[in-house]
Design an enzyme around this catalytic site. Structure first.
Site, PDB file in Angstrom:
ATOM      1  N   GLU A 232      54.835  21.986  23.330  1.00  0.00           N
ATOM      2  CA  GLU A 232      56.180  22.541  23.463  1.00  0.00           C
ATOM      3  C   GLU A 232      56.930  22.324  22.155  1.00  0.00           C
ATOM      4  OE1 GLU A 232      58.058  20.998  26.952  1.00  0.00           O
ATOM      5  OE2 GLU A 232      56.606  21.944  28.304  1.00  0.00           O
TER       6      GLU A 232
ATOM      7  N   GLU B   6      62.284  28.422  22.385  1.00  0.00           N
ATOM      8  CA  GLU B   6      61.358  27.409  22.903  1.00  0.00           C
ATOM      9  C   GLU B   6      59.994  28.050  23.083  1.00  0.00           C
ATOM     10  OE1 GLU B   6      61.496  24.175  26.410  1.00  0.00           O
ATOM     11  OE2 GLU B   6      61.468  26.239  27.123  1.00  0.00           O
TER      12      GLU B   6
ATOM     13  N   HIS C 129      63.978   9.574  34.682  1.00  0.00           N
ATOM     14  CA  HIS C 129      63.257  10.715  34.108  1.00  0.00           C
ATOM     15  C   HIS C 129      62.943  10.412  32.646  1.00  0.00           C
ATOM     16  CE1 HIS C 129      62.625  15.284  34.149  1.00  0.00           C
ATOM     17  NE2 HIS C 129      62.087  14.809  33.045  1.00  0.00           N
TER      18      HIS C 129
ATOM     19  N   ARG D 213      60.675  23.001  20.182  1.00  0.00           N
ATOM     20  CA  ARG D 213      62.092  23.361  20.232  1.00  0.00           C
ATOM     21  C   ARG D 213      62.705  23.079  18.856  1.00  0.00           C
ATOM     22  NH1 ARG D 213      60.748  20.318  24.618  1.00  0.00           N
ATOM     23  NH2 ARG D 213      60.839  21.312  26.658  1.00  0.00           N
TER      24      ARG D 213
END
Length: 563
Positions: free
Chosen positions: A429, A283, A93, A431
Site C-alpha cells: 500500500e 492510494e 488498532h 500513500r
C-alpha cells in the site's frame, strides 16, 4: 497466535477481534485485595487486550473506564503510589508494542485506562476549532464536523480509531496539493497531530507532589513532545483547528499495469506521479503476485460529476468490509494447513474481489462529503500484519521513490518465490502526504510535533512530501520477517539522505531481525532516534521524562527505545 486459526474458525476469530470487549464490573472483594485503595468511583474490571491483528495479547489485566478527566488523574495517582504503570487504551488498532508488550502476564502491575466509554465529548470551541475527548472515534468526530459544514483534508481509512490513539502515533491519510491547489484555511496536508491547537494531559506537578491535569497551548515548548507521544503520556482532551468541509470524488481503477504506474521517473503514461499532479490524493493497493493494482484517486469536486454515484455514508466498499468466502477459504488453508504456496492464488483472488466488487457495488466512481469517501475500512475486514515507513523527499522525486521501492520489492518477492518461499500474501500500500508544517494551524509560535514521522527535516527544506510504504502479510507467514528486514535495509540504504530519508511508521512493524519486528538493536539504539535528529530526539525524550519522572506511562519496549 496463528495456531488458533482454522479454516472454519477464521471468520469467527475475525468477528471476535472486531467486537468491543464486554466490561464486567470487578468483584469488589477481589479488587480490594489486588488493588487496595483504588478510587471507589472509577469503574474497575478485568479485561483482555488484543491488538489489531491479534499478535499481541494479554488476558485478565486490570482495566478501568474513568467517567471524566478527574477520574483519570485519580487512577494515575493510585498507580504511581502503588508502583503500577498505566496504559491508555482506545480501539487497540495498532501493530507495534506501544501499549502492551508481547507476553505480558495477567498479574503484571499495569492498569489499562479505557478512554472510549466516556472521554467522548465534542463541542465547537469556535467557528473553526473543535474540542474533543481523547476517546471519541474519528468517525464520530468527522460526522460531528460534517453536520456543521467542517472537515479535514485527509484522515486514516478506519473510522473506529480513537482520537487520542491517532494523535499518539501521528495518524495520517493521503493528500498533497494537486498542481495549482491552494491549502484551505484550517487544513493541513500532514498528520492529524498537526491540527492540534491545545491539549490537556496528565503530568507530574512537583509543587503538589502528584500527577495533575495541565493544558498546553500549541506554542508551548513542552507541547511539541506531547503532540505525538507514542504512549509516553496520557492526553484526555484536545482542541483541533478545522476548516470548511469539501466534497470529494473518489475514482477507483484496476486496469493500469504496475509497470506503467510505477515506471521510472520521466516516463510518459499513467504514472503514479501523473495522478498525484492531477488530484493530489492517491492510494495504491497492489496485491501480491498480481500485475494490476487497485488505484484510488480522490479529487476536490464541489458538484457531483455526472458519472459519480452520490454517497451519504462512509464504508462504500462492502466487498472489503468482510472476508469473502473464496478469500477466507484460501486463508484458512494457508494458516491451518501451512499451504503458504497459495500466496499467488490469494493475491489474484483479492484482486478479483476488488475489481468485480467495484463494478457490482457501483463504487468505482463515488462522490460526497469528505468523510464518506475518506473512511472505508471497517473492523470486520481481513486482519493482517503490516510493516511501515515514511520516506521524506521533494515532490519532484516521488515517482523515483515509488519506482525504486516497487522494483526492489518485485525482484525480491520473485527471488523468494523461485526458492519456494512466499513471505507476502497481502498487498503493498502506497500513500503520499505533506509534512507537519506548524504554520498550517494558524497559531503564532505553534510548535512542530517532535516525534511525528512528518516533522520537516531542518537541513532539507526542499523535502516537502512523504511517501508512506506498507507491506501486508498474514501473521505467522514463514520468512516474512527476513523478507521485511531486507526491505527495511534497502529503504535505509537507498533513501539515505541523498534525495530522501526514511522514518518508521510508529504503529506498524519496523526494526526487523530475521525472526521478529521491533527487535533490531541498531535500529532501536541509533537509526530510529537518529532519523529525528539527535537534538530533536533528546528534547522529546527529556520533556516526556520530566512530565512523567516516575515512568508511570510506559512499558518495557518504550523503556528500551528511549533508554
Amino acid at each position: 497466535m496463528i495456531d488458533e486459526f482454522s479454516r472454519r474458525g477464521f471468520l469467527r476469530t475475525a468477528a471476535a477481534l472486531a467486537t468491543v470487549p464486554i466490561l464486567l464490573p470487578a468483584d469488589p472483594a477481589v479488587a480490594a485485595q489486588e488493588l487496595p485503595d483504588f478510587p471507589s468511583d472509577v469503574a474497575l474490571y478485568r479485561s483482555a487486550y488484543r491488538n489489531w491483528v491479534g499478535e499481541i495479547t494479554a488476558d485478565g489485566l486490570w482495566a478501568c473506564a474513568p467517567a471524566g478527566p478527574d477520574q483519570v488523574v485519580a487512577a494515575v495517582n493510585w498507580a504511581w503510589r502503588h508502583g503500577w504503570r498505566v496504559r491508555a487504551r482506545g480501539a487497540s488498532h495498532g501493530w507495534s508494542p506501544l501499549t502492551i508488550t508481547p507476553g505480558t502476564p495477567s498479574d503484571t502491575p499495569v492498569l489499562l485506562v479505557d478512554t472510549a466509554p466516556h472521554l467522548t465529548g465534542l463541542s465547537l470551541e469556535s467557528p473553526d476549532s473543535v474540542r474533543a475527548g481523547a476517546g471519541v472515534t474519528t468517525e464520530a468526530l468527522l460526522s460531528y464536523l460534517e453536520e456543521r459544514g467542517l472537515g479535514v483534508t485527509a484522515a486514516p481509512a478506519p473510522g473506529n480509531l480513537t482520537l487520542g490513539g491517532a494523535l499518539a502515533i501521528d495518524a495520517h491519510g493521503t493528500a498533497v496539493p494537486a498542481r495549482g491547489e491552494q491549502r484551505l484555511t484550517g487544513h493541513t496536508y500532514g498528520s492529524l497531530s498537526n491540527l492540534v491547537l491545545s491539549l490537556t494531559a496528565v503530568v507530574w506537578d512537583e509543587a503538589s507532589g502528584a500527577y495533575v491535569l495541565r493544558t498546553y497551548d500549541r506554542a508551548e515548548a513542552d507541547c511539541a513532545a506531547l503532540l505525538t507521544h507514542l504512549g509516553r503520556s496520557l492526553v484526555t482532551e484536545v482542541v483541533l483547528r478545522v476548516g470548511a468541509n469539501t466534497n470529494l470524488r473518489c475514482v477507483s481503477r484496476t486496469d493500469i499495469p504496475a509497470g506503467e504506474l510505477f515506471a521510472a521517473p520521466g516516463t510518459e503514461g499513467r504514472t503514479f506521479e501523473s495522478f498525484l499532479d492531477r488530484a493530489g490524493r492517491v492510494e495504491v493497493i497492489w496485491f501480491a503476485f498480481t500485475e494490476l493494482p487497485w488505484l484510488k484517486v480522490w479529487s476536490v469536486s464541489p458538484d457531483r460529476p455526472l458519472t459519480s454515484r452520490q454517497v451519504r455514508k462512509p464504508y462504500n466498499y462492502p466487498f472489503s468490509d468482510s472476508v469473502p468466502r473464496p478469500v477466507a477459504d484460501l486463508v484458512g488453508r494457508m494458516v491451518s494447513d501451512g499451504a503458504w504456496y497459495l500466496a499467488p492464488v490469494l493475491g489474484n483472488a483479492q484482486y478479483d474481489v476488488a475489481a468485480l466488487g467495484l463494478v457490482a457495488t457501483l463504487s468505482a466512481d463515488i462522490w460526497g462529503p469528505s468523510k464518506n469517501t475518506l473512511l472505508y475500512l471497517r473492523p470486520t475486514t481481513l486482519r493482517i500484519a503490516t510493516n511501515g515507513c515514511a520516506v521524506l523527499t521533494s515532490r519532484a522525486q516521488v515517482q523515483r521513490v515509488v519506482a525504486e521501492f516497487t522494483t526492489f520489492y518485485r525482484e525480491r518477492l520473485s527471488a523468494y518465490a523461485a526458492q519456494g518461499r512466499f513471505p507476502v500474501n497481502g498487498s503493498v500500500e502506497i500513500r503520499v502526504t505533506g509534512l507537519d508544517h506548524a504554520a498550517d494551524v494558524g497559531l503564532e509560535g505553534a510548535r512542530t510535533p517532535l516525534l511525528s514521522a512528518l516533522r520537516p527535516h531542518e537541513d532539507r527544506p526542499e523535502w516537502d512530501t512523504a511517501v508512506w510504504l506498507n507491506i501486508l502479510t498474514l501473521p505467522g507467514t514463514p520468512y516474512a520477517e527476513a523478507f521485511l528486514r531486507e526491505i527495511e535495509q534497502f529503504v535505509l540504504d537507498t533513501f539515505d539522505g541523498g534525495y530522501a530519508r526514511s522514518r518508521v511508521e510508529w504503529s506498524k512493524g519496523w526494526a526487523y531481525t530475521d525472526e521478529a519486528a521491533w527487535s533490531d538493536d541498531e535500529m532501536l539504539d541509533s537509526v530510529v532516534p537518529g532519523s529525528f535528529g539527535e537534538d530533536g530526539w533528546r528534547e522529546a525524550s527529556g520533556v516526556l521524562d520530566r512530565l512523567d519522572p516516575h515512568g508511570v506511562f510506559g512499558n518495557a519496549f518504550l523503556d528500551r527505545l528511549f533508554g
